[in-house]
Design an enzyme around this catalytic site. Structure first.
Site, PDB file in Angstrom:
ATOM      1  N   PRO A   2     -41.212 -29.624 -29.948  1.00  0.00           N
ATOM      2  CA  PRO A   2     -42.344 -29.019 -29.235  1.00  0.00           C
ATOM      3  C   PRO A   2     -42.313 -29.342 -27.715  1.00  0.00           C
ATOM      4  CG  PRO A   2     -42.823 -31.065 -30.730  1.00  0.00           C
ATOM      5  CD  PRO A   2     -41.413 -30.831 -30.550  1.00  0.00           C
ATOM      6  N   GLU A   3     -42.852 -28.500 -26.865  1.00  0.00           N
ATOM      7  CA  GLU A   3     -42.950 -28.667 -25.541  1.00  0.00           C
ATOM      8  C   GLU A   3     -44.248 -29.020 -25.140  1.00  0.00           C
ATOM      9  OE1 GLU A   3     -40.891 -25.726 -23.326  1.00  0.00           O
ATOM     10  OE2 GLU A   3     -39.793 -25.290 -25.052  1.00  0.00           O
ATOM     11  N   LYS A  59     -44.499 -34.910 -23.480  1.00  0.00           N
ATOM     12  CA  LYS A  59     -44.456 -34.606 -24.773  1.00  0.00           C
ATOM     13  C   LYS A  59     -44.813 -35.612 -25.783  1.00  0.00           C
ATOM     14  CE  LYS A  59     -41.053 -31.235 -22.909  1.00  0.00           C
ATOM     15  NZ  LYS A  59     -39.527 -30.934 -22.750  1.00  0.00           N
ATOM     16  N   ARG A 168     -34.144 -32.381  -6.459  1.00  0.00           N
ATOM     17  CA  ARG A 168     -32.757 -31.963  -7.425  1.00  0.00           C
ATOM     18  C   ARG A 168     -32.092 -30.535  -6.620  1.00  0.00           C
ATOM     19  NH1 ARG A 168     -32.618 -33.482 -12.401  1.00  0.00           N
ATOM     20  NH2 ARG A 168     -30.368 -32.901 -12.034  1.00  0.00           N
ATOM     21  N   ARG A 279     -27.974 -25.188 -21.956  1.00  0.00           N
ATOM     22  CA  ARG A 279     -28.952 -24.654 -23.199  1.00  0.00           C
ATOM     23  C   ARG A 279     -28.838 -23.152 -23.069  1.00  0.00           C
ATOM     24  NH1 ARG A 279     -32.902 -28.655 -23.666  1.00  0.00           N
ATOM     25  NH2 ARG A 279     -33.360 -27.551 -25.500  1.00  0.00           N
TER      26      ARG A 279
END
Length: 291
Positions: A2-3, A59, A168, A279
């Site tokens: 789950p997010e 989360k 980033r 991913r």
DNA sequence: CACTTGACCTGTCCGC
DNA sequence: TGCGGACAGGTCAAGT
């Protein structure tokens, strides 16, 4: 699994089901990462403790107890927290829960309340964990110290987001969205959905994404997560809410797990699947082009 | 330091 | 049908 929207949906369910319940007993079936506590502290701080609040940070779910201890739960990929009351069902449908009799082979921990109801922590892949710790020590967890702001707070604006994500600058925008230190709660589903919404290619370097595009991306993150919470989360494989029922956001997904189907903006263009940041990643090749 | 990759586990699906 | 390999929504450790 789950997010943020799924964990928030579970939190809301547990909050209405568990507040004021008193824990009578706990069984750890097979979960080496859960309850490393000794028996004495379990007896002192878990048994006979009343649930006073159910919170969420990123989360992570936090079940606060009257003993000044909390159960802290991370569901990782396949975790579930399912509550079962004491109803005795006659013939017909016992429940419309997605899962059957509990505990089952994936049940890692069973909590039993003084009224005879149960909370089951299921986790097929055993990545998740449930820990008992003093409530006051939760902020000292490494994860809590590192995790970024909650994206659905009104105070989390583009002005907050842009400098954080630009730390980033040399990585892909998808990797940056998945980085929980930039901000909390996005996983693979909402990364793909929000990047499609903002028309940004997931492999685009952050430094090559304009401030205007980043502001649009944050708007999309908030939009898809709020929509998903309203739909009870996304059920792709394992996710169920506190009552064992699936969420319906996945029916509204625009690209996630829709490879080979048309882009909602381009009926003649098919969604493609590629790999970004390690991913599975879904894009519309017309909406999302590397600049 | 910034960034990427592999590991943690079990189950399922797909191709041969 | 059986088998091997890839893959699955998250995070951390170890590698470059």
């Amino acid at each position: 699994m789950p997010e943020l929207p799924e964990v928030e949906t579970i939190r809301r369910g547990l909050s209405s089901l568990l507040i004021d319940k008193v824990i009578a007993r706990a069984i750890v079936h097979d979960s080496p990462k859960s309850f490393p506590n000794d028996i004495a502290s379990i007896e002192q701080f878990l048994y006979a403790a009343k649930v006073v609040a159910v919170r969420r940070r990123a989360k992570v779910l936090i079940i606060d107890l009257s003993s000044q201890y909390s159960l802290v739960v991370h569901l990782k990929m396949t975790g579930q927290l399912v509550y079962r009351g004491t109803e005795v069902f006659g013939g017909g449908h016992p429940t419309d829960s997605l899962i059957g009799e509990l505990p089952d082979r994936s049940t890692r921990v069973t909590l039993t309340f003084s009224d005879g109801s149960h909370l089951f922590f299921n986790d097929q892949r055993k990545f998740g964990w449930m820990k008992l710790m003093p409530t006051i020590e939760i902020p000292n967890l490494d994860f809590m110290k590192k995790v970024g702001p909650e994206p659905l707070e009104d105070s989390f604006t583009a002005q907050e987001f842009i400098p954080r994500v630009r730390r980033r600058n040399n990585t892909s925008i998808k990797a940056a969205l998945l980085d929980q230190t930039v901000f909390a709660g996005v996983g693979n589903i909402y990364a793909d959905e929000s990047l499609w919404g903002a028309g940004i290619h997931p492999a685009q370097k952050v430094r090559e994404v304009s401030d205007e595009q980043l502001a649009s991306l944050l708007h999309e993150v908030k939009y898809v997560m709020n929509l998903s919470i309203a739909k009870g989360g996304s059920t792709d494989r394992n996710y169920v809410n506190a009552e064992g029922k699936r969420g319906s956001y996945i029916d509204f997904a625009r690209v996630f797990r829709r490879e080979g189907l048309s882009c909602p903006r381009h009926p003649d263009v098919l969604v493609e699947k590629l790999k970004v940041a390690g991913r599975g990643t879904h894009i519309c090749p017309v909406c999302q082009v590397i600049q």
